[in-house]
Motif scaffolding. Structure first.
Motif, mmCIF file in Angstrom:
data_model
loop_
_atom_site.group_PDB
_atom_site.id
_atom_site.type_symbol
_atom_site.label_atom_id
_atom_site.label_comp_id
_atom_site.label_asym_id
_atom_site.label_seq_id
_atom_site.Cartn_x
_atom_site.Cartn_y
_atom_site.Cartn_z
ATOM 1 N N PRO A 1 80.219 34.524 72.584
ATOM 2 C CA PRO A 1 80.988 34.483 73.503
ATOM 3 C C PRO A 1 81.867 35.970 73.012
ATOM 4 C CG PRO A 1 80.739 32.521 73.990
ATOM 5 C CD PRO A 1 80.863 32.839 72.322
ATOM 6 N N ASP A 2 82.794 36.121 71.811
ATOM 7 C CA ASP A 2 83.476 37.276 71.507
ATOM 8 C C ASP A 2 82.573 38.202 71.118
ATOM 9 O OD1 ASP A 2 85.425 35.612 71.554
ATOM 10 O OD2 ASP A 2 85.830 35.265 68.760
ATOM 11 N N CYS A 3 81.221 38.467 71.026
ATOM 12 C CA CYS A 3 80.720 39.715 71.425
ATOM 13 C C CYS A 3 80.838 40.601 72.671
ATOM 14 C CB CYS A 3 79.589 39.613 70.687
ATOM 15 S SG CYS A 3 79.190 39.165 68.973
ATOM 16 N N GLN B 1 95.310 48.725 70.664
ATOM 17 C CA GLN B 1 94.416 47.919 70.038
ATOM 18 C C GLN B 1 95.885 46.955 70.532
ATOM 19 O OE1 GLN B 1 91.819 48.346 68.239
ATOM 20 N NE2 GLN B 1 92.476 46.602 67.266
ATOM 21 N N ALA B 2 96.847 46.745 70.401
ATOM 22 C CA ALA B 2 97.555 45.967 70.460
ATOM 23 C C ALA B 2 97.033 44.548 71.590
ATOM 24 C CB ALA B 2 99.076 46.161 70.996
ATOM 25 N N HIS B 3 96.755 45.359 72.895
ATOM 26 C CA HIS B 3 96.287 44.198 73.296
ATOM 27 C C HIS B 3 94.736 43.463 73.616
ATOM 28 C CE1 HIS B 3 98.840 44.787 77.178
ATOM 29 N NE2 HIS B 3 98.444 46.259 77.246
ATOM 30 N N LEU B 4 94.295 44.492 72.184
ATOM 31 C CA LEU B 4 92.441 43.396 71.981
ATOM 32 C C LEU B 4 92.967 42.589 70.565
ATOM 33 C CD1 LEU B 4 89.877 43.568 71.686
ATOM 34 C CD2 LEU B 4 90.180 45.564 69.941
ATOM 35 N N GLU B 5 93.710 43.280 70.188
ATOM 36 C CA GLU B 5 94.466 41.964 69.531
ATOM 37 C C GLU B 5 94.717 41.024 69.854
ATOM 38 O OE1 GLU B 5 94.343 42.012 66.185
ATOM 39 O OE2 GLU B 5 94.024 44.342 65.089
ATOM 40 N N ARG B 6 95.596 40.531 70.649
ATOM 41 C CA ARG B 6 95.868 39.337 71.194
ATOM 42 C C ARG B 6 95.034 38.509 72.861
ATOM 43 N NH1 ARG B 6 97.180 39.686 77.007
ATOM 44 N NH2 ARG B 6 97.286 41.766 77.024
ATOM 45 N N ILE B 7 94.083 39.519 72.895
ATOM 46 C CA ILE B 7 93.533 38.966 74.018
ATOM 47 C C ILE B 7 91.940 39.114 72.750
ATOM 48 C CG2 ILE B 7 91.233 39.618 75.469
ATOM 49 C CD1 ILE B 7 93.141 41.660 76.433
ATOM 50 N N LEU B 8 91.863 39.526 71.593
ATOM 51 C CA LEU B 8 90.735 38.995 70.890
ATOM 52 C C LEU B 8 90.938 38.930 69.342
ATOM 53 C CD1 LEU B 8 87.914 38.180 71.995
ATOM 54 C CD2 LEU B 8 86.417 40.117 71.147
ATOM 55 N N GLY C 1 89.992 37.199 67.291
ATOM 56 C CA GLY C 1 88.272 37.736 66.132
ATOM 57 C C GLY C 1 87.689 39.091 66.439
ATOM 58 N N TRP C 2 87.999 39.739 66.714
ATOM 59 C CA TRP C 2 87.475 41.599 67.396
ATOM 60 C C TRP C 2 86.586 41.454 65.691
ATOM 61 C CZ3 TRP C 2 88.009 46.192 65.584
ATOM 62 C CH2 TRP C 2 89.287 46.573 64.307
ATOM 63 N N ARG C 3 86.933 41.662 64.937
ATOM 64 C CA ARG C 3 86.963 42.313 63.870
ATOM 65 C C ARG C 3 85.267 41.548 63.507
ATOM 66 N NH1 ARG C 3 92.118 42.259 62.638
ATOM 67 N NH2 ARG C 3 92.925 44.383 62.258
ATOM 68 N N GLU C 4 85.167 39.944 63.333
ATOM 69 C CA GLU C 4 83.970 39.612 63.756
ATOM 70 C C GLU C 4 83.165 39.998 64.271
ATOM 71 O OE1 GLU C 4 81.070 36.254 61.476
ATOM 72 O OE2 GLU C 4 82.662 37.861 60.666
ATOM 73 N N ALA C 5 83.768 40.043 65.227
ATOM 74 C CA ALA C 5 82.226 40.302 66.676
ATOM 75 C C ALA C 5 82.199 41.874 66.647
ATOM 76 C CB ALA C 5 82.615 40.246 68.280
ATOM 77 N N ARG D 1 81.418 42.899 63.660
ATOM 78 C CA ARG D 1 80.536 42.358 62.479
ATOM 79 C C ARG D 1 79.307 41.994 62.649
ATOM 80 N NH1 ARG D 1 78.538 39.277 59.316
ATOM 81 N NH2 ARG D 1 79.291 37.595 60.878
ATOM 82 N N LEU D 2 79.683 41.359 64.061
ATOM 83 C CA LEU D 2 77.825 40.328 63.994
ATOM 84 C C LEU D 2 77.058 41.659 65.326
ATOM 85 C CD1 LEU D 2 78.848 37.431 66.336
ATOM 86 C CD2 LEU D 2 77.909 37.347 63.675
ATOM 87 N N LEU D 3 77.671 42.435 65.597
ATOM 88 C CA LEU D 3 76.782 43.324 66.622
ATOM 89 C C LEU D 3 76.599 44.671 65.590
ATOM 90 C CD1 LEU D 3 79.810 43.783 69.872
ATOM 91 C CD2 LEU D 3 77.397 42.342 69.458
ATOM 92 N N ALA D 4 77.301 44.606 64.813
ATOM 93 C CA ALA D 4 76.873 45.986 63.956
ATOM 94 C C ALA D 4 76.063 45.459 62.934
ATOM 95 C CB ALA D 4 77.748 46.211 63.141
ATOM 96 N N ASP D 5 76.009 44.232 62.684
ATOM 97 C CA ASP D 5 74.797 43.478 60.987
ATOM 98 C C ASP D 5 73.210 42.656 62.327
ATOM 99 O OD1 ASP D 5 76.398 44.011 59.458
ATOM 100 O OD2 ASP D 5 77.214 42.136 59.031
#
Length: 220
Positions: A170-172, A193-200, A202-206, A208-212
């Motif tokens: 779901p995070d993706c 970016q502050a909103h994204l950090e609050r909402i998600l 784990g956005w960095r892992e998402a 990474r999954l989409l990139a890899d």
């Protein structure tokens, strides 16, 4: 196998099997009787396969519908009936399709179900994100289509999502929607970016999954 929260106690797992053991035994017997694999390399869905919807694995059971004149005509148009039943306790998704010996029709039936799940989540998220990123403006309609090399696009007045997103966690989906919708935002980058950090968180892992595109999602 069983997936349970880390804090689940052994007795909870025992109680789960006691409650669902009969259904699991019936499913196992049915799978042993009907299981078969496609000889082709392309991904095609049939009884015994495991398919992912928003990161969750489901065992598939494919049943044929009556081969009435109307049903056959519908199947011939490649719009396979995607009636389904879902047992979330044992992660079983049963698809009812026209002559499922045609593997591609089994795939169409599964994708029809999975796209509805994804779009239902995406539409609500898009509305919530639009209220943050573009106050006073409605979110564009959300649709799906096959796209090579892109997870989303904003063409033709709509927000298009790639069908390849179906199996990813779901995070993706959340990350993809946010990145597409923020293109039309007038908010400063730091605020977005502050909103994204609050909402998600784990956005960095998402990302990474989409990139890899790791297995098993990239093979879905």
């Amino acid at each position: 196998y069983i997936m349970a929260p880390r804090e689940a106690q052994p007795q909870q797992i025992i109680d789960f099997f006691a409650a669902h053991g009969a259904a699991l035994e019936e499913l196992r017997d049915d799978m042993l009787k009907r299981y078969r694999k496609s000889p082709g390399r392309k991904c095609r869905y049939q009884t015994g396969d495991v398919a992912y919807v928003l990161g969750r694995p489901f065992q598939l059971r494919v049943y044929p519908l009556a081969k009435s004149k109307g049903a056959m005509k519908q199947g011939a148009r490649m719009r396979t009936t995607s009636k389904f039943s879902l047992d979330p306790d044992i992660s079983l998704l049963t698809l009812y399709v026209v002559h499922p010996g045609n593997y591609d029709e089994g795939k169409l039936a599964f994708n029809g179900y999975a796209e509805n799940v994804l779009l239902g989540n995406a539409r609500k998220l898009a509305g919530d994100f639009a209220a943050i990123l573009t106050p006073g403006k409605a979110a564009p309609p959300v649709r799906m289509r096959a796209m090579r090399g892109r997870w989303s696009s904003g063409e033709a007045g709509a927000l298009w999502l790639s069908t390849d997103l179906i199996p990813y966690p779901p995070d993706c989906l959340v990350y993809t929607l946010w990145r597409e919708l923020e293109k039309g935002s007038d908010l400063p980058e730091s605020e977005r970016q502050a909103h994204l950090e609050r909402i998600l968180p784990g956005w960095r892992e998402a990302a990474r999954l989409l990139a890899d595109r790791p297995e098993p999602y990239s093979l879905q």
